[in-house]
Design an enzyme around this catalytic site. Sequence first.
Site, PDB file in Angstrom:
ATOM      1  N   ASP A  55       0.843  -1.194   0.000  1.00 43.51           N
ATOM      2  CA  ASP A  55       0.000   0.000   0.000  1.00 43.51           C
ATOM      3  C   ASP A  55       0.877   1.241   0.000  1.00 43.51           C
ATOM      4  O   ASP A  55       2.057   1.173   0.326  1.00 43.51           O
ATOM      5  CB  ASP A  55      -0.901   0.013   1.244  1.00 43.51           C
ATOM      6  CG  ASP A  55      -0.077  -0.015   2.527  1.00 43.51           C
ATOM      7  OD1 ASP A  55       0.238   1.074   3.044  1.00 43.51           O
ATOM      8  OD2 ASP A  55       0.275  -1.113   3.004  1.00 43.51           O
TER       9      ASP A  55
ATOM     10  N   ASP B   9       1.311   4.663   1.977  1.00 42.39           N
ATOM     11  CA  ASP B   9       0.896   5.050   3.318  1.00 42.39           C
ATOM     12  C   ASP B   9      -0.009   6.278   3.307  1.00 42.39           C
ATOM     13  O   ASP B   9      -0.001   7.074   2.359  1.00 42.39           O
ATOM     14  CB  ASP B   9       2.122   5.290   4.195  1.00 42.39           C
ATOM     15  CG  ASP B   9       1.880   4.903   5.650  1.00 42.39           C
ATOM     16  OD1 ASP B   9       1.334   3.806   5.875  1.00 42.39           O
ATOM     17  OD2 ASP B   9       2.233   5.685   6.536  1.00 42.39           O
TER      18      ASP B   9
END
Length: 273
Positions: free
Chosen positions: A213, A215
């Site tokens: 991902d 952040d």
Amino acid sequence: MGGTPVTGAASIGVIGGSGFYTLLERGEEVSVDTPFGPPSDAIVTGEVAGRRVAFLPRHGRGHRFPPHKIPYRANLWALRSLGVRQVLAPNAVGSLTVDYEPGTLAVPDQLVDRTRSRPHTYYDGGGAVHVPFADPYCPVGRARAIAEGRAAGWAPAESGTLVVIEGPRFSTRAESQWFAAQGWTLVGMTGYPEAVLARELALCYTALALVTDTDAGVAEGEGVTQEEVLAEFERNVGRLRNLVFAIIAALPEQRDCPCPNALDGITLPFELP
């Protein structure tokens, strides 16, 4: 210190991260007692490319240990008790730069500790032991991981700084923006104290950081979710497993790096397994 050594069962250890709960199709489960309690799960030993390997799921099967409750000291002690001297550590991380999209493999060369409550040393009694930790990862392990990543067509990020947070919550936007402003590139919850405990046992330790991902404070949009992290790891876990097999085959049988000498000149308060 006590414990039940089973030295010689394996020379290479793999600590599987979130979503990486199995490695060997056929293997033998080994239970190891340590002075720090049991490890996260039974360790499975087997053979990969002619090398004896011990696999341990960091969070336990079923992901029962959150990052701040993982028995890190027991895990590394148990692996060394089995004869492990080189450790590969796949883990899920967030990216602190838009340059590393989800699915990126990074092989960090630096680490920043932002944890608070975790026991992070074996040497907390019986005399001061100061272990060098300027370069937290094995240079040979990193080089082999990068080379095998390239050969597999993954184009790994060949350096980077992993900041390890306490968890189990994800970072606020302000925290992630602060981390990025320091020049740090990756954020995770399990890379410390794992790396320093490996150094305190004179093990080679190589982190394989899979970006799951971007952040929260780095890009616009909703914050990170556990579902997102696990889904991205699941999409890449087969590829990551194949890479781990390739790195195992490429690791040298005789260690020619600084890691075995980490404790030279230091008087230890107890004997290592």
